[in-house]
Write an enzyme that holds these catalytic residues in place. Structure first.
Site, PDB file in Angstrom:
ATOM      1  N   ASP A 294     -70.752  29.719  -8.765  1.00 10.90           N
ATOM      2  CA  ASP A 294     -71.333  28.949  -9.859  1.00 10.90           C
ATOM      3  C   ASP A 294     -70.424  29.047 -11.088  1.00 10.90           C
ATOM      4  OD1 ASP A 294     -74.055  27.509 -10.612  1.00 10.90           O
ATOM      5  OD2 ASP A 294     -73.594  28.859 -12.282  1.00 10.90           O
ATOM      6  N   TRP A 295     -70.983  29.314 -12.278  1.00 16.12           N
ATOM      7  CA  TRP A 295     -70.160  29.436 -13.482  1.00 16.12           C
ATOM      8  C   TRP A 295     -69.171  30.597 -13.392  1.00 16.12           C
ATOM      9  CZ3 TRP A 295     -68.592  27.058 -17.767  1.00 16.12           C
ATOM     10  CH2 TRP A 295     -69.242  25.896 -18.160  1.00 16.12           C
ATOM     11  N   TRP A 335     -79.519  18.627 -11.461  1.00 17.68           N
ATOM     12  CA  TRP A 335     -79.792  19.969 -11.994  1.00 17.68           C
ATOM     13  C   TRP A 335     -79.731  19.972 -13.517  1.00 17.68           C
ATOM     14  CZ3 TRP A 335     -81.333  24.789 -12.189  1.00 17.68           C
ATOM     15  CH2 TRP A 335     -80.701  25.713 -13.017  1.00 17.68           C
ATOM     16  N   ASP A 421     -77.168  24.574  -0.227  1.00 15.52           N
ATOM     17  CA  ASP A 421     -76.980  24.312  -1.656  1.00 15.52           C
ATOM     18  C   ASP A 421     -76.910  22.800  -1.902  1.00 15.52           C
ATOM     19  OD1 ASP A 421     -76.251  24.157  -4.306  1.00 15.52           O
ATOM     20  OD2 ASP A 421     -74.520  25.489  -4.129  1.00 15.52           O
ATOM     21  N   HIS A 450     -77.751  27.936  -2.855  1.00 17.49           N
ATOM     22  CA  HIS A 450     -76.772  28.024  -3.939  1.00 17.49           C
ATOM     23  C   HIS A 450     -76.440  29.473  -4.271  1.00 17.49           C
ATOM     24  CE1 HIS A 450     -74.620  26.981  -7.584  1.00 17.49           C
ATOM     25  NE2 HIS A 450     -75.423  27.763  -8.297  1.00 17.49           N
TER      26      HIS A 450
END
Length: 470
Positions: A294-295, A335, A421, A450
């Protein structure tokens, strides 16, 4: 309020008069968080230089009050020789300052409180009494007993308060999740580590886990995303640590046990990246396997090109490089829209929906950092922060990172993909695979979503077998 109003009444003698001004400088130093020492230089009944301690603020180990005052006086006179001048200082000068005074050929020094630890005017040694030096400066302890006591009391009070003040005071523009919110988290037994003195942090407190020996053959640097925190790696850390490796897992500012700025606008791609770069340098991490999702990947994949010698491997899970040169995926746009419509969404419920194997307490642990909406600025800020245009913050550095991974990366790579995901699933990861030089066929986890680290034992075990770097 004039700080001198807090000083005790003293006699009208000249020494007392000038020492009161020096003590006012010391009070100002204390207000700025510096050790409270102040100084003034006087010539012919006129103050020609003032100084207060400022080593912290100026990043200058020589910025003692006396040195600052000497510099100001020399500029005033246009001469580094300060003959005929008297320096008044609230604390007995150290060897550095005493040497500077002698070199300046001061006529006289008057100090308030003695310094039994580093005083160089008689307490530990007396540089002013060395007959072999080619200049002798007269040195006197202040005759006014009450004023001398006030000089010492200011120092005593300052250090007493420092002993009871938290090591990492909270900034006015930030919040800190109460520690009891993190009580009895399942599967998270590790001791916290904190720092707040990275230049970019400017006093914000950053939390991180640091398990295993500092000289371990491998360091696994685990970077989380939004809205997670280092708790996300609780199933991977034990596997890596049991191998004798080091595991470092920071909480991004705004997440986990790290401080949380109150304003959404505080958060930017470039600032968070810079914090991570400074964090890696501060811990001097080497032989790093970068672990991202993710980030953690949006930011983390831009880090190795800044110091490629630190990195040996990449474990990449459900993430992307956002370069601003292509539309964001429909899943991500959905999202982002959900976050905008429902800024108070239940973080624990989000994790539980994609990971039915998680317990109620594990889901609740993801809510722990955010006891109310005031703590959620990062959760609101991060979805719009994903670079979605060529000139967006982070887009250019992400394009440079793409070139690095494609053309220069020489380490080993393992890609693990949570197939369920809907945002950064297999199609996105296949595209990223084509960017990363030498990236083998991904490890697909059919039941994972995810937050693929919730299947972390399987991934960590595969990673230990994959990376031949020890």
């Amino acid at each position: 309020m004039d700080p001198t109003e807090a000083l005790p009444a003293v006699s009208a003698g000249a020494d007392a008069r000038w020492m009161r001004l020096a003590l006012a400088e010391a009070l100002a130093a204390a207000t700025a968080g510096e050790v409270p020492v102040g100084a003034v230089v006087v010539k012919d009944g006129v103050v020609i230089g003032t100084g207060r301690n400022a080593p912290i603020g100026l990043h200058d180990p020589s910025a003692h009050a006396e040195i600052v005052a000497l510099r100001a006086a020399a500029r005033h006179l246009g001469n580094y020789r300060l003959e005929g001048c008297t320096l008044y200082v609230t604390l007995e000068p150290c060897a550095m300052c005493s040497g500077a005074m002698l070199h300046a050929r001061l006529e006289r020094v008057v100090f308030g409180a003695p310094d039994p630890k580093t005083g160089a005017a008689g307490s530990v040694l007396n540089l002013f009494g060395e007959p072999q030096l080619n200049h002798q400066t007269r040195v006197d302890a202040l005759a006014d007993v009450d004023l001398a006591a006030a000089c010492g009391a200011l120092l005593t009070t300052f250090f007493k308060e420092r002993r009871v003040t938290p090591a990492h005071p909270l900034r006015d523009d930030a919040l800190r999740t109460p520690e009891d919110c993190f009580a009895s988290l399942p599967g998270y037994p590790w001791a916290p580590h904190y720092l707040n003195d990275l230049p970019s942090l400017a006093g914000l407190r950053l939390h991180y886990l640091d398990e295993g020996p500092a000289d371990a053959p491998v360091t696994w640097l685990c970077l989380h995303g939004n809205p997670a925190w280092s708790y996300l790696y609780r199933k991977m850390i034990p596997v890596f640590a049991a191998q004798g490796d080091r595991v470092v897992a920071p909480d991004l500012i705004g997440f986990g046990k790290s401080d949380k700025p109150k304003k959404d606008s505080f958060h930017t791609f470039s600032w968070h990246r810079q914090v991570l770069l400074e964090f890696i340098e501060r811990l001097d991490l080497k032989n790093v396997v970068l672990v991202v999702q993710d980030w953690g990947g949006l930011l983390g994949l831009t880090l190795p090109m800044a110091a490629p010698q630190r990195y040996s491997g990449l474990l990449v899970m459900n993430t992307t490089l956002a370069m601003g040169d292509a539309p964001l995926s429909p899943g991500f746009i959905a999202w982002r829209d959900m976050c905008a419509r429902n800024p108070e969404f239940d973080v624990g419920r989000l994790f539980g929906r994609g990971n039915p194997q998680m317990s109620v307490d594990e889901c609740a642990a993801y809510n722990a950092p955010f006891p109310d909406r005031g703590y959620r600025a990062a959760l609101r800020a991060f979805p719009p922060m994903v670079p979605d245009a060529m000139d967006a913050d982070g887009a250019a550095i992400s394009r440079a990172a793409r070139d690095f991974w494609r053309d220069e990366w020489s380490g080993q790579t393992l890609m693990a993909v949570g197939a369920q995901d809907p945002v950064l699933g297999e199609p996105v990861m296949r595209a990223l695979q084509q960017v990363i030089r030498g990236c083998p066929e991904p490890m697909i986890l059919p039941q994972a979503g995810h937050f693929v680290q919730e299947h972390g034992e399987t991934i960590a075990t595969a990673a230990l077998a994959h990376f031949a770097i020890r």
